[in-house]
Design a protein around this motif. Structure first.
Motif, PDB file in Angstrom:
ATOM      1  N   THR A  11      12.689  52.461 -28.356  1.00 33.95           N
ATOM      2  CA  THR A  11      11.280  52.105 -28.218  1.00 33.95           C
ATOM      3  C   THR A  11      10.637  52.444 -29.563  1.00 33.95           C
ATOM      4  O   THR A  11      11.329  52.824 -30.507  1.00 33.95           O
ATOM      5  N   ARG A 111       5.681  57.070 -20.431  1.00 32.25           N
ATOM      6  CA  ARG A 111       5.301  55.656 -20.254  1.00 32.25           C
ATOM      7  C   ARG A 111       6.108  54.758 -21.186  1.00 32.25           C
ATOM      8  O   ARG A 111       6.610  53.717 -20.770  1.00 32.25           O
ATOM      9  N   GLU A 112       6.223  55.179 -22.435  1.00 32.06           N
ATOM     10  CA  GLU A 112       6.987  54.393 -23.409  1.00 32.06           C
ATOM     11  C   GLU A 112       8.447  54.260 -22.981  1.00 32.06           C
ATOM     12  O   GLU A 112       9.031  53.169 -23.039  1.00 32.06           O
ATOM     13  N   ALA A 114       9.747  54.687 -19.876  1.00 27.74           N
ATOM     14  CA  ALA A 114       9.881  53.930 -18.625  1.00 27.74           C
ATOM     15  C   ALA A 114       9.717  52.433 -18.876  1.00 27.74           C
ATOM     16  O   ALA A 114      10.470  51.621 -18.340  1.00 27.74           O
ATOM     17  N   LYS A 115       8.738  52.069 -19.685  1.00 31.24           N
ATOM     18  CA  LYS A 115       8.538  50.656 -20.006  1.00 31.24           C
ATOM     19  C   LYS A 115       9.754  50.098 -20.747  1.00 31.24           C
ATOM     20  O   LYS A 115      10.228  49.003 -20.458  1.00 31.24           O
ATOM     21  N   GLY A 116      10.273  50.871 -21.699  1.00 24.36           N
ATOM     22  CA  GLY A 116      11.470  50.450 -22.417  1.00 24.36           C
ATOM     23  C   GLY A 116      12.667  50.291 -21.497  1.00 24.36           C
ATOM     24  O   GLY A 116      13.443  49.337 -21.624  1.00 24.36           O
ATOM     25  N   VAL A 118      12.618  49.666 -18.173  1.00 23.59           N
ATOM     26  CA  VAL A 118      12.413  48.502 -17.297  1.00 23.59           C
ATOM     27  C   VAL A 118      12.695  47.206 -18.069  1.00 23.59           C
ATOM     28  O   VAL A 118      13.397  46.318 -17.574  1.00 23.59           O
ATOM     29  N   THR A 119      12.174  47.108 -19.275  1.00 25.49           N
ATOM     30  CA  THR A 119      12.421  45.918 -20.100  1.00 25.49           C
ATOM     31  C   THR A 119      13.908  45.748 -20.357  1.00 25.49           C
ATOM     32  O   THR A 119      14.456  44.649 -20.230  1.00 25.49           O
ATOM     33  N   GLY A 147       2.204  51.766 -15.964  1.00 23.49           N
ATOM     34  CA  GLY A 147       2.360  51.384 -17.357  1.00 23.49           C
ATOM     35  C   GLY A 147       3.654  50.644 -17.634  1.00 23.49           C
ATOM     36  O   GLY A 147       3.753  49.873 -18.587  1.00 23.49           O
ATOM     37  N   ALA A 148       4.657  50.864 -16.790  1.00 17.20           N
ATOM     38  CA  ALA A 148       5.944  50.176 -16.925  1.00 17.20           C
ATOM     39  C   ALA A 148       5.964  48.857 -16.157  1.00 17.20           C
ATOM     40  O   ALA A 148       6.975  48.166 -16.138  1.00 17.20           O
ATOM     41  N   GLY A 149       4.840  48.537 -15.492  1.00 18.16           N
ATOM     42  CA  GLY A 149       4.746  47.257 -14.786  1.00 18.16           C
ATOM     43  C   GLY A 149       5.023  47.316 -13.306  1.00 18.16           C
ATOM     44  O   GLY A 149       4.972  46.292 -12.626  1.00 18.16           O
ATOM     45  N   LEU A 165       8.767  46.417  -9.097  1.00 16.13           N
ATOM     46  CA  LEU A 165       8.527  45.294  -9.997  1.00 16.13           C
ATOM     47  C   LEU A 165       9.610  44.262  -9.722  1.00 16.13           C
ATOM     48  O   LEU A 165      10.806  44.582  -9.786  1.00 16.13           O
TER      49      LEU A 165
END
Length: 170
Positions: A11, A111-112, A114-116, A118-119, A147-149, A165
């Motif tokens: 990330t 958040r960074e 978790a989002k990374g 999930v992506t 924040g991760a969607g 998601l």
């Protein structure tokens, strides 16, 4: 993604490295605060306990239909481990979790990461649904999930809210 283990991911500020038993010493210090267990139960594990758990996790699930993917989070600027993310993958479904050590909370790392994560999971193509289970009073973790969607489903499982998601498409 390879079936035998997770690929590293990055990330903006973090490197997520596949978990190894050798991470136990540094992670024992990262996860030392009992407050990290407020909503999940349990207690901090010492280096030996973590090493044994990491060996089991790195060996993979005994169920060939289930994949255990675990990463430690290394903050790139200082080169220190700050937490972990994990995914249990069963077919098109991944159940995810994250923990960032108390010392590094409030900086957006969870958040960074978790989002990374999930992506990363959805970009692989095989995972179509990502879920997380969050204690209803754990506002910080709920904010990370959002924040991760992920969005809350209203379904309670073992006292935790199921967040979800669904990838668009077929």
């Amino acid at each position: 993604m390879p079936i035998n283990g997770p690929r590293p991911l990055t990330t903006a500020r973090l490197d997520a490295l596949p978990l190894e038993a050798g991470h136990a010493r540094e992670m024992a210090a990262v996860l030392l605060d009992p407050a990290l267990h407020t909503y999940t139960g349990g207690a901090p594990e010492d280096e030996d306990m973590l090493r044994a758990r990491y060996e089991r996790q790195s060996a993979g699930s005994p169920d060939p239909a289930e994949l255990w993917w675990n990463w430690v989070l290394r903050e790139r600027a200082e080169g220190r481990l700050v937490g972990y993310v994990q995914a249990t993958v069963r077919g098109p479904l991944a159940e995810v979790a994250w923990v960032v050590g108390t010392r590094w909370q409030g900086r957006g790392y969870a958040r960074e990461a978790a989002k990374g994560l999930v992506t990363h999971l959805l970009d692989g193509g095989a995972v179509r649904t990502v879920v997380a289970h969050i204690h209803p009073r754990h506002a910080a973790s709920a904010a990370v999930a959002a924040g991760a969607g992920l969005a809350p489903t209203g379904v309670l499982e073992d006292g935790e809210v199921r967040w979800r998601l669904q990838a668009p498409g077929p």
